[in-house]
Design an enzyme around this catalytic site. Sequence first.
Site, PDB file in Angstrom:
ATOM      1  N   SER A   7       0.200  -1.219   0.004  1.00  0.00           N
ATOM      2  CA  SER A   7      -0.140  -0.261   0.213  1.00  0.00           C
ATOM      3  C   SER A   7       0.657   1.254   0.290  1.00  0.00           C
ATOM      4  O   SER A   7       1.340   1.436   1.225  1.00  0.00           O
ATOM      5  CB  SER A   7      -1.009  -0.581   1.474  1.00  0.00           C
ATOM      6  OG  SER A   7      -1.613   1.329   1.504  1.00  0.00           O
ATOM      7  N   HIS A  32      -1.370  -1.264  -4.756  1.00  0.00           N
ATOM      8  CA  HIS A  32      -2.266  -1.659  -3.261  1.00  0.00           C
ATOM      9  C   HIS A  32      -2.702   0.445  -3.137  1.00  0.00           C
ATOM     10  O   HIS A  32      -1.697   1.290  -2.906  1.00  0.00           O
ATOM     11  CB  HIS A  32      -1.963  -1.855  -2.344  1.00  0.00           C
ATOM     12  CG  HIS A  32      -3.567  -1.558  -1.742  1.00  0.00           C
ATOM     13  ND1 HIS A  32      -4.940  -2.568  -1.438  1.00  0.00           N
ATOM     14  CD2 HIS A  32      -4.082  -0.819  -0.734  1.00  0.00           C
ATOM     15  CE1 HIS A  32      -5.628  -2.023  -0.887  1.00  0.00           C
ATOM     16  NE2 HIS A  32      -5.563  -1.374  -0.157  1.00  0.00           N
ATOM     17  N   ASP A  34      -4.763   3.229  -1.569  1.00  0.00           N
ATOM     18  CA  ASP A  34      -6.053   3.762  -0.367  1.00  0.00           C
ATOM     19  C   ASP A  34      -6.476   5.129  -1.039  1.00  0.00           C
ATOM     20  O   ASP A  34      -6.612   6.053  -0.766  1.00  0.00           O
ATOM     21  CB  ASP A  34      -5.268   3.381   0.624  1.00  0.00           C
ATOM     22  CG  ASP A  34      -5.204   2.374   1.051  1.00  0.00           C
ATOM     23  OD1 ASP A  34      -5.701   1.423   1.157  1.00  0.00           O
ATOM     24  OD2 ASP A  34      -3.777   2.132   1.393  1.00  0.00           O
ATOM     25  N   MET A  36      -9.057   7.822  -0.144  1.00  0.00           N
ATOM     26  CA  MET A  36     -10.158   8.922   0.431  1.00  0.00           C
ATOM     27  C   MET A  36     -10.776   9.779   0.187  1.00  0.00           C
ATOM     28  O   MET A  36      -9.564  10.691  -0.352  1.00  0.00           O
ATOM     29  CB  MET A  36      -8.768   8.671   1.846  1.00  0.00           C
ATOM     30  CG  MET A  36      -8.740   6.780   2.598  1.00  0.00           C
ATOM     31  SD  MET A  36      -6.980   7.204   3.712  1.00  0.00           S
ATOM     32  CE  MET A  36      -6.633   5.993   4.240  1.00  0.00           C
ATOM     33  N   HIS A  65      -8.873   0.565  -3.559  1.00  0.00           N
ATOM     34  CA  HIS A  65      -9.418   0.411  -2.937  1.00  0.00           C
ATOM     35  C   HIS A  65      -9.921   1.414  -2.198  1.00  0.00           C
ATOM     36  O   HIS A  65      -9.057   3.008  -1.635  1.00  0.00           O
ATOM     37  CB  HIS A  65      -8.205  -0.151  -1.185  1.00  0.00           C
ATOM     38  CG  HIS A  65      -9.208  -0.168   0.204  1.00  0.00           C
ATOM     39  ND1 HIS A  65      -8.236  -1.156   1.480  1.00  0.00           N
ATOM     40  CD2 HIS A  65     -10.542  -0.416   0.246  1.00  0.00           C
ATOM     41  CE1 HIS A  65      -8.950   0.035   2.142  1.00  0.00           C
ATOM     42  NE2 HIS A  65     -10.841  -0.508   1.561  1.00  0.00           N
ATOM     43  N   MET A  67     -12.005   4.267  -0.137  1.00  0.00           N
ATOM     44  CA  MET A  67     -12.488   4.767   1.214  1.00  0.00           C
ATOM     45  C   MET A  67     -13.721   5.853   1.049  1.00  0.00           C
ATOM     46  O   MET A  67     -12.975   6.863   1.186  1.00  0.00           O
ATOM     47  CB  MET A  67     -11.114   4.816   2.252  1.00  0.00           C
ATOM     48  CG  MET A  67     -10.960   3.051   2.420  1.00  0.00           C
ATOM     49  SD  MET A  67      -9.371   2.838   3.251  1.00  0.00           S
ATOM     50  CE  MET A  67      -8.416   2.727   1.971  1.00  0.00           C
ATOM     51  N   MET A 137     -10.900  -5.486   6.127  1.00  0.00           N
ATOM     52  CA  MET A 137     -10.283  -5.366   7.251  1.00  0.00           C
ATOM     53  C   MET A 137     -10.382  -5.704   7.934  1.00  0.00           C
ATOM     54  O   MET A 137     -10.936  -5.868   8.408  1.00  0.00           O
ATOM     55  CB  MET A 137     -11.162  -3.747   7.087  1.00  0.00           C
ATOM     56  CG  MET A 137     -11.398  -2.685   6.054  1.00  0.00           C
ATOM     57  SD  MET A 137      -9.404  -2.164   5.059  1.00  0.00           S
ATOM     58  CE  MET A 137      -8.955  -1.285   6.728  1.00  0.00           C
ATOM     59  N   GLY A 142      -8.821   3.761   7.315  1.00  0.00           N
ATOM     60  CA  GLY A 142      -8.630   4.982   6.904  1.00  0.00           C
ATOM     61  C   GLY A 142      -7.344   6.042   7.177  1.00  0.00           C
ATOM     62  O   GLY A 142      -6.620   6.656   6.702  1.00  0.00           O
ATOM     63  N   PHE A 143      -6.605   4.818   8.089  1.00  0.00           N
ATOM     64  CA  PHE A 143      -4.365   5.216   8.511  1.00  0.00           C
ATOM     65  C   PHE A 143      -3.966   3.673   8.584  1.00  0.00           C
ATOM     66  O   PHE A 143      -3.875   2.224   8.668  1.00  0.00           O
ATOM     67  CB  PHE A 143      -4.349   5.728   9.522  1.00  0.00           C
ATOM     68  CG  PHE A 143      -5.518   7.209  10.330  1.00  0.00           C
ATOM     69  CD1 PHE A 143      -4.788   8.793   9.634  1.00  0.00           C
ATOM     70  CD2 PHE A 143      -6.673   7.379  10.055  1.00  0.00           C
ATOM     71  CE1 PHE A 143      -5.192   9.729   9.566  1.00  0.00           C
ATOM     72  CE2 PHE A 143      -7.398   8.226  10.643  1.00  0.00           C
ATOM     73  CZ  PHE A 143      -6.229   9.542   9.596  1.00  0.00           C
ATOM     74  N   GLY A 144      -2.701   4.366   8.181  1.00  0.00           N
ATOM     75  CA  GLY A 144      -1.565   3.156   8.291  1.00  0.00           C
ATOM     76  C   GLY A 144      -0.958   3.107   9.183  1.00  0.00           C
ATOM     77  O   GLY A 144      -0.521   3.416  10.426  1.00  0.00           O
ATOM     78  N   ASP A 175      -6.265  -6.787   4.872  1.00  0.00           N
ATOM     79  CA  ASP A 175      -5.556  -5.725   5.023  1.00  0.00           C
ATOM     80  C   ASP A 175      -5.295  -4.208   6.627  1.00  0.00           C
ATOM     81  O   ASP A 175      -6.883  -4.325   6.481  1.00  0.00           O
ATOM     82  CB  ASP A 175      -6.536  -4.152   3.398  1.00  0.00           C
ATOM     83  CG  ASP A 175      -5.973  -2.821   3.250  1.00  0.00           C
ATOM     84  OD1 ASP A 175      -4.834  -2.505   4.192  1.00  0.00           O
ATOM     85  OD2 ASP A 175      -6.720  -1.741   2.833  1.00  0.00           O
ATOM     86  N   GLY A 176      -4.666  -4.475   6.681  1.00  0.00           N
ATOM     87  CA  GLY A 176      -4.616  -3.781   8.057  1.00  0.00           C
ATOM     88  C   GLY A 176      -3.604  -4.528   8.994  1.00  0.00           C
ATOM     89  O   GLY A 176      -4.087  -5.304   9.500  1.00  0.00           O
ATOM     90  N   GLY A 177      -2.234  -3.951   9.390  1.00  0.00           N
ATOM     91  CA  GLY A 177      -1.645  -4.355  10.660  1.00  0.00           C
ATOM     92  C   GLY A 177      -1.175  -5.371  10.001  1.00  0.00           C
ATOM     93  O   GLY A 177      -1.262  -6.125  11.152  1.00  0.00           O
ATOM     94  N   SER A 198       2.775   0.135   6.517  1.00  0.00           N
ATOM     95  CA  SER A 198       4.099   0.167   6.607  1.00  0.00           C
ATOM     96  C   SER A 198       4.921  -0.593   7.511  1.00  0.00           C
ATOM     97  O   SER A 198       6.447  -0.421   7.041  1.00  0.00           O
ATOM     98  CB  SER A 198       3.607   1.196   8.160  1.00  0.00           C
ATOM     99  OG  SER A 198       2.852  -0.099   8.929  1.00  0.00           O
TER     100      SER A 198
HETATM  101  C1  DX5 Z   1      -5.500   1.445   5.911  1.00  0.00           C
HETATM  102  C2  DX5 Z   1      -5.548   1.079   4.698  1.00  0.00           C
HETATM  103  C3  DX5 Z   1      -4.408  -0.087   4.468  1.00  0.00           C
HETATM  104  C4  DX5 Z   1      -3.272   0.719   4.895  1.00  0.00           C
HETATM  105  C5  DX5 Z   1      -2.736  -0.090   5.640  1.00  0.00           C
HETATM  106  O1  DX5 Z   1      -7.353   1.987   5.760  1.00  0.00           O
HETATM  107  O2  DX5 Z   1      -6.402   0.991   3.660  1.00  0.00           O
HETATM  108  O3  DX5 Z   1      -4.166  -0.179   2.769  1.00  0.00           O
HETATM  109  O4  DX5 Z   1      -2.566   1.435   3.926  1.00  0.00           O
HETATM  110  O5  DX5 Z   1      -1.526  -0.092   6.180  1.00  0.00           O
HETATM  111  P1  DX5 Z   1      -0.784  -1.116   7.033  1.00  0.00           P
HETATM  112  O6  DX5 Z   1      -0.174  -2.028   6.010  1.00  0.00           O
HETATM  113  O7  DX5 Z   1       0.001  -0.196   7.875  1.00  0.00           O
HETATM  114  O8  DX5 Z   1      -1.247  -1.320   8.530  1.00  0.00           O
HETATM  115 ZN    ZN Z   2      -5.781  -0.489   1.661  1.00  0.00          ZN
END
Ligand code: DX5
Ligand code: ZN
Length: 217
Positions: A7, A32, A34, A36, A65, A67, A137, A142-144, A175-177, A198
């Site tokens: 991402s 990927h 994002d 938003m 993606h 959002m 999700m 919303g945030f990485g 997606d996420g963490g 990240s």
């Molecule tokens: C969050 C995004 C993700 C984000 C994941 O809303 O949809 O794609 O970039 O970031 P990490 O891998 O750092 O959780």
């Molecule tokens: Zn995403």
Amino acid sequence: MTIISPSILSANFMQLGAELENLKPEKDVWIHLDVMDGHFVPNLTFGPTVIKNIKKHTEHKLDAHFMVNNPEDHALWFSELGLYNFTFHWEAVTHHDSLIQKLKALYPSVGVSLNPSTPTTIIPDYLYKQINLVLVMSVNPGFGGQSFIEGALEKIHELDQIKKRLNLDFEIQVDGGVSDKNAQKIIKAGATNLVAGSFVFNEPNSNYSGQIKKLRG
Ligand code: DX5
Ligand code: ZN
């Protein structure tokens, strides 16, 4: 091979060309994106102008993606950018069937994303048969850089069961963490496609290839 979707939300936006160049030799990688809108999620990212330039600098599939509220407003004009996959959030849409039909005519792949609190049972079987990807999700969007929500594992498993029951082969994207700490259990639960922001881009020596290998285990 498990698809890895770095991402670019966590990439260096001042050097996006170099970031994409670094990913060039990788196989089974999607980029990927994002998107938003500051309404569906609090954050704002980028739109078609940036994506048009990204397309010029990569041969990997572009995985968008959305959002955003009203993703149907973006279906047509983003279709000129060469996106491979268009994922919208189930929660942001009223007329799911209508949007899926519209997207199928415009994109090679159509995805539906489920927020952490949205159950897999919300998608009827007949729509599972029409989509190419379900995005689970594993953080609130919303945030990485957020922590993986463990409850996502059960949803991944449920989707794997749905695929088997209906004899389908849609991608299960998570997606996420996502990191090397949890990737193996996510894959074991049934995921076929891991988004990682990240974990890939925050590697201090920009060894993205090494990070991607670690995710595949
Ligand atoms: C969050 C995004 C993700 C984000 C994941 O809303 O949809 O794609 O970039 O970031 P990490 O891998 O750092 O959780
Ligand atoms: Zn995403």
